[in-house]
Write a protein that holds these residues in place. Structure first.
Motif, PDB file in Angstrom:
ATOM      1  N   VAL A 146       0.815  -1.215   0.000  1.00  0.00           N
ATOM      2  CA  VAL A 146       0.000   0.000   0.000  1.00  0.00           C
ATOM      3  C   VAL A 146       0.847   1.264   0.000  1.00  0.00           C
ATOM      4  CG1 VAL A 146      -1.978  -1.137   1.085  1.00  0.00           C
ATOM      5  CG2 VAL A 146      -0.255  -0.034   2.530  1.00  0.00           C
ATOM      6  N   TYR A 152      -3.431   5.944  -2.232  1.00  0.00           N
ATOM      7  CA  TYR A 152      -4.198   5.008  -1.422  1.00  0.00           C
ATOM      8  C   TYR A 152      -4.963   5.743  -0.322  1.00  0.00           C
ATOM      9  CZ  TYR A 152      -5.308   0.650   1.018  1.00  0.00           C
ATOM     10  OH  TYR A 152      -5.974  -0.410   1.600  1.00  0.00           O
ATOM     11  N   GLN A 165      -5.900  -2.630   8.741  1.00  0.00           N
ATOM     12  CA  GLN A 165      -6.576  -3.508   7.797  1.00  0.00           C
ATOM     13  C   GLN A 165      -7.236  -4.668   8.535  1.00  0.00           C
ATOM     14  OE1 GLN A 165      -7.329  -3.581   4.707  1.00  0.00           O
ATOM     15  NE2 GLN A 165      -5.779  -2.689   3.360  1.00  0.00           N
ATOM     16  N   PHE A 179      -2.537  -5.652   1.761  1.00  0.00           N
ATOM     17  CA  PHE A 179      -3.680  -6.566   1.652  1.00  0.00           C
ATOM     18  C   PHE A 179      -3.389  -7.686   0.663  1.00  0.00           C
ATOM     19  CE2 PHE A 179      -4.584  -3.081  -1.327  1.00  0.00           C
ATOM     20  CZ  PHE A 179      -4.893  -3.766  -2.493  1.00  0.00           C
ATOM     21  N   HIS A 204     -10.591  -8.444  -3.366  1.00  0.00           N
ATOM     22  CA  HIS A 204     -10.421  -7.171  -4.055  1.00  0.00           C
ATOM     23  C   HIS A 204      -9.895  -7.346  -5.480  1.00  0.00           C
ATOM     24  CE1 HIS A 204     -10.958  -6.048   0.072  1.00  0.00           C
ATOM     25  NE2 HIS A 204      -9.765  -6.519   0.407  1.00  0.00           N
ATOM     26  N   PRO A 231     -12.740  -1.716   2.963  1.00  0.00           N
ATOM     27  CA  PRO A 231     -11.506  -1.684   2.180  1.00  0.00           C
ATOM     28  C   PRO A 231     -11.671  -2.004   0.692  1.00  0.00           C
ATOM     29  CG  PRO A 231     -11.670  -3.790   3.285  1.00  0.00           C
ATOM     30  CD  PRO A 231     -12.882  -3.001   3.711  1.00  0.00           C
ATOM     31  N   ASN A 235      -9.092  -0.740  -2.258  1.00  0.00           N
ATOM     32  CA  ASN A 235      -8.120  -1.713  -2.736  1.00  0.00           C
ATOM     33  C   ASN A 235      -8.266  -1.965  -4.233  1.00  0.00           C
ATOM     34  OD1 ASN A 235      -7.364  -1.777  -0.088  1.00  0.00           O
ATOM     35  ND2 ASN A 235      -8.098  -3.840   0.337  1.00  0.00           N
ATOM     36  N   GLN A 239      -5.096  -1.353  -6.877  1.00  0.00           N
ATOM     37  CA  GLN A 239      -4.646  -2.383  -7.814  1.00  0.00           C
ATOM     38  C   GLN A 239      -4.745  -1.900  -9.258  1.00  0.00           C
ATOM     39  OE1 GLN A 239      -6.237  -6.296  -5.339  1.00  0.00           O
ATOM     40  NE2 GLN A 239      -7.639  -5.105  -6.577  1.00  0.00           N
TER      41      GLN A 239
END
Length: 465
Positions: A146, A152, A165, A179, A204, A231, A235, A239
């Motif tokens: 992250v 983020y 998290q 994550f 995610h 989250p 997330n 990504q």
């Protein structure tokens, strides 16, 4: 004409400008199929169904993707508890969700991808993120770093240093806030082969990969419930953007259905299953109840509020039925909705204000019926049908033809029988046998029917509960 939407990422209502003129692409986080749906689950699909219908009415070519998360920790755990294959749990509940969407009149999505059908796309995304330094492998799992992505937590407006998290039950993280994109295999769990060993997807990663496959590197709107902002959606953004995608340009989130102030949830034991609700309430009434509050407003569930929704829709439906009878034919919807209705819908899908326009038009139509102004009543009926159609609530739409369980044939049989009884009542009235006439009316009322004496003769409807 400009549609305006509340964008969670901007924290304000923004003018909608499509990526491609005349087209709109929508990705909605759909069902995680560990259990049958409650009305809170279906509300999200219904809210975005109304959005989709409005974009289509405004002339857009809509691509609507709603995914199915058919593998996660809870699905696997339920399979073990029930001594069943994990995939049978998912498939059974996927069918229950689709039955719920269908029952409440949601249009089918353009695409409805399952997570388990897109492992190759997930592997491709993980490989790209590892190569770019945004992800790493540890003990057969793959984690997203992250701290490697400066944007983020911008969606949820949190501080990384304060972040904790959720515990994912995995080890090997460089930072506890990283994550899992991919989880290393465990005995007795489903797994797939990857360059980093066998394992299964993280929640995610699934949506980032499927949105990329079906909508490309950039698309217009990403939707879901408020509980997904963190989250899950944070997330997804990390990504996708770290992979090189522009990803979603607008983020739209619907509010919850609550019970005693708490979010409706299977884990809290306060959920109301759709499959049970449709046994006791007409599906079109449930759609009215769940779809007419503003999508960003909480709905506090209660039997009383459902009865109020039933009565309110009954007034609309009653006008449609009476005006149709007066016209002596099925009056098609107007080509355009009234300008005030369109203005309300353009303003962040302002369904409550739009609904007020419908009720005003119904009152005007009823006044026309009372004055025996057939042309005016028909004009108002056409407008009402057009507005209801946008909301998926037109009672004359074939979608709702069989919702009472008996369909047109049963309705015709009941109508014939009731009219025979009403003829007996009329005969009693003509001979001034008021006791018999009142007794017949009382018996029909006790049977759940409402008898209305009109200039065109008596008519019947099913009573609200």
């Amino acid at each position: 004409m400009t549609i305006r939407l509340y964008d969670t990422s901007a924290r304000q209502i923004r003018d909608f400008t499509p990526l491609t003129p005349g087209c709109v692409s929508i990705y909605l986080c759909g069902a995680t199929v560990q259990a049958a749906p409650h009305i809170g689950h279906i509300r999200s699909g219904l809210n975005f169904d109304i959005m989709r219908r409005w974009f289509a009415y405004r002339g857009y070519d809509v691509t609507f993707v709603r995914n199915v998360t058919d593998i996660d920790d809870k699905i696997i755990a339920k399979g073990k508890d029930q001594n069943r294959p994990w995939w049978s749990i998912g498939y059974e509940n996927e069918r229950a969700f689709n039955a719920g969407y269908d029952a409440l009149g949601c249009l089918p999505p353009t695409y409805e991808p399952r997570a388990t059908g897109h492992v190759p796309e997930m592997i491709e995304m993980m490989r790209g993120l590892i190569e770019r330094g945004h992800a790493y492998e540890a003990d057969g799992s793959v984690y997203f770093d992250v701290r490697s992505f400066p944007g983020y937590l911008e969606l949820s407006n949190q501080d990384l240093d304060d972040l904790r998290q959720p515990d994912e039950g995995v080890s090997g993280k460089r930072d506890p806030r990283d994550f899992a994109m991919w989880k290393a295999t465990k005995p007795g769990e489903p797994d797939w082969e990857t360059p980093w060993g066998r394992g299964r997807p993280g929640w995610h990663l699934e949506c980032s990969a499927m949105a990329h496959k079906y909508l490309g590197s950039a698309f217009d709107i990403h939707g879901g419930g408020l509980d997904l902002i963190f989250p899950h959606h944070e997330n997804e953004i990390a990504q996708a953007k770290a992979f090189g995608d522009e990803f979603a340009r607008y983020w739209v989130h619907n509010a919850w259905v609550t019970m005693s102030g708490e979010k409706m949830s299977k884990s809290l034991g306060n959920s109301v299953l759709v499959s049970e609700m449709v046994k006791n309430w007409r599906p079109i009434v449930l759609r009215y109840y769940l779809g007419t509050p503003h999508y960003r407003s909480m709905i506090e569930y209660s039997e009383e509020s459902l009865r109020e929704a039933e009565a309110a829709f009954g007034r609309i439906e009653g006008f449609v039925q009476r005006a149709t009878e007066k016209a002596g034919r099925t009056v098609p919807p107007a080509a355009e909705v009234p300008p005030a209705f369109a203005e309300a819908m353009d303003d962040d899908l302002g369904v409550p204000h739009a609904l007020a326009i419908i009720h005003t038009t119904v009152r005007q139509g009823n006044s026309a019926l009372g004055a025996d102004d057939k042309d005016e009543a028909i004009a108002r009926l056409a407008e009402v049908r057009a507005m209801l159609g946008v909301l998926g609530l037109d009672p004359l739409d074939p979608q709702w033809a069989d919702e009472s369980g008996g369909g047109e044939e049963l309705h015709g049989v009941v109508d014939t029988l009731v009219r025979l009884v009403l003829q007996q009542r009329e005969a009693a009235r003509e001979r001034k046998d008021w006791g018999t006439a009142d007794a017949i009316r009382d018996q029909l009322t006790q049977s759940g029917l409402v008898i209305e004496d009109s200039p065109d003769g008596p008519r019947w409807t099913i009573a609200n509960r």
